[in-house]
Scaffold this motif. Structure first.
Motif, PDB file in Angstrom:
ATOM      1  N   ASN A 179      -7.101  -1.359  -1.698  1.00 25.20           N
ATOM      2  CA  ASN A 179      -7.569  -2.093  -0.523  1.00 25.20           C
ATOM      3  C   ASN A 179      -8.757  -1.422   0.161  1.00 25.20           C
ATOM      4  N   ARG A 180      -8.723  -0.113   0.232  1.00 17.55           N
ATOM      5  CA  ARG A 180      -9.792   0.608   0.936  1.00 17.55           C
ATOM      6  C   ARG A 180     -11.134   0.448   0.211  1.00 17.55           C
ATOM      7  N   ALA A 227       0.823  -1.197   0.000  1.00 19.59           N
ATOM      8  CA  ALA A 227       0.000   0.000   0.000  1.00 19.59           C
ATOM      9  C   ALA A 227       0.863   1.254   0.000  1.00 19.59           C
ATOM     10  N   ASP A 274      -9.760   0.868   7.188  1.00 19.55           N
ATOM     11  CA  ASP A 274     -10.333   2.174   6.826  1.00 19.55           C
ATOM     12  C   ASP A 274     -11.573   1.982   5.954  1.00 19.55           C
ATOM     13  N   HIS A 302      -5.467  -0.117   5.504  1.00 17.62           N
ATOM     14  CA  HIS A 302      -6.346   0.449   4.473  1.00 17.62           C
ATOM     15  C   HIS A 302      -7.666  -0.315   4.411  1.00 17.62           C
ATOM     16  N   GLU A 307      -1.373  -2.585   4.297  1.00 19.08           N
ATOM     17  CA  GLU A 307      -2.510  -2.969   3.458  1.00 19.08           C
ATOM     18  C   GLU A 307      -3.747  -3.246   4.308  1.00 19.08           C
TER      19      GLU A 307
END
Length: 340
Positions: A170-171, A156, A205, A202, A199
């Motif tokens: 990833n988010r 990331a 998140d 994220h 990663e």
């Protein structure tokens, strides 16, 4: 000209009616040379038993024509080099490196190597590095960036760290996964993963974004620190998910490996998936489609990721401008999510 094992590149160039540079590129299968010319030059080389003198070439160019793939993975975090995800990624890297005329040096978990630039590049073991496994902000990557040596990281993007990455969005993937669970009526959604990894941070998140968008309050008690292994998914399910006071109706796990462990433990406890607990994973592990029920997951284009790692590293070596890559992801819906 008769066949000879001592034919030079200049001889091949004369026979083919091209420059030595064109011969060099064609023998490395470079796409800079059109397909027909490449095939003609390679056929001439085969006919005359021509072999590239690798040692002489490397001495002349001061290049090794080798890429080091350094796996900063650790069993303590649930990483296994034999994981399907890593096998697919490494296979793609190997294929793309060979396509560009490069060999691979694979190095696993070099904890005792403090200076990666000195060990791999300054020692002429490799021209550049592909790092797999950002880990928990390994300071060696920052030192490697400060050295100015060519390398790239699977993972990331982190603005506070001065190195280039190739990875997935990833988010967004996590947001779509959790939003699907919400649409399917789930309100107490557990997060299973280790957010100390960039990663996974994220993905956490994205999990929080989806809860916020649905008006569901974030509950820190629903975040279960879990490593990447099936065994930890199994264990945490027994210790946390099956605790009568926990009461979740869905799980978003940052890895399909975790999901496989979760589902095994839930099955042993006669907890039905997805009727009682819906589940979504991440990666689209080759085993996901064969699980019972099939695992809904976020698919990463791992093969494209391997190709981009090689291509972008070679551009860095050549002094070209390269940027971070966050590849699009795809939500693959199977039975485990409790879809309507």
């Amino acid at each position: 000209m008769t066949k000879s094992k001592n034919l030079t590149m200049a001889d091949i160039a004369e026979l083919a009616g091209v420059s030595e540079a064109t011969v060099s590129r064609a023998l490395k299968n470079s796409e800079l040379i059109n397909k027909e010319t490449r095939a003609r030059i390679q056929a001439i080389a085969r006919e005359h038993n021509y072999k590239i003198n690798t040692a002489a070439r490397n001495f002349r160019t001061q290049k090794t024509h080798t890429i080091a793939v350094v796996l900063l993975v650790d069993k303590e975090w649930g990483h296994e080099v034999s994981d399907a995800f890593l096998m697919v990624l490494l296979g793609s890297i190997a294929d793309e490196a060979a396509h560009h005329g490069y060999d691979l040096l694979l190095s696993t978990n070099p904890h005792d190597i403090d200076d990666l630039a000195d060990y791999y590049i300054d020692s002429k073991r490799a021209d550049g590095l592909i790092i797999i496994g950002q880990g928990r902000n390994d300071p060696r990557l920052d030192r490697l960036a400060e050295s100015g040596r060519p390398f790239i990281v699977w993972g990331a993007e982190m603005p506070e760290h001065d190195y280039l990455t190739v990875g997935s969005d990833n988010r967004t993937g996590a947001f779509e996964a959790v939003s699907l669970l919400v649409r399917n009526g789930r309100k107490r959604i557990a997060f299973m993963g280790d957010a100390r990894h960039p990663e996974m941070e994220h993905r956490l998140d994205g999990y929080c974004d989806a809860l916020r968008a649905a008006g569901i309050p974030f509950d820190a008690n629903l975040v279960i620190p879990t490593d990447f292994s099936r065994s930890d998914g199994y264990m945490k399910t027994g210790h946390v998910i099956l605790d009568p006071t926990f009461k979740c109706d869905a799980i978003f796990a940052v890895s399909d490996n975790i999901v496989l462990g979760v589902m095994k433990r839930l099955s042993e406890a006669d907890v039905k998936v997805p009727e009682e607990v819906a589940i979504v994973g991440f990666d689209d592990n080759p085993l996901a489609v064969f699980a019972t029920p099939g695992i809904t997951t976020v698919r990463q284009d791992i093969r494209l990721g391997g190709k981009l790692l090689v291509r972008n590293l070679l551009d860095i070596i050549r002094g070209k401008t390269v940027d971070h890559v966050a590849m699009p992801v795809e939500l693959v819906v199977r039975e485990s999510c409790g879809k309507a």
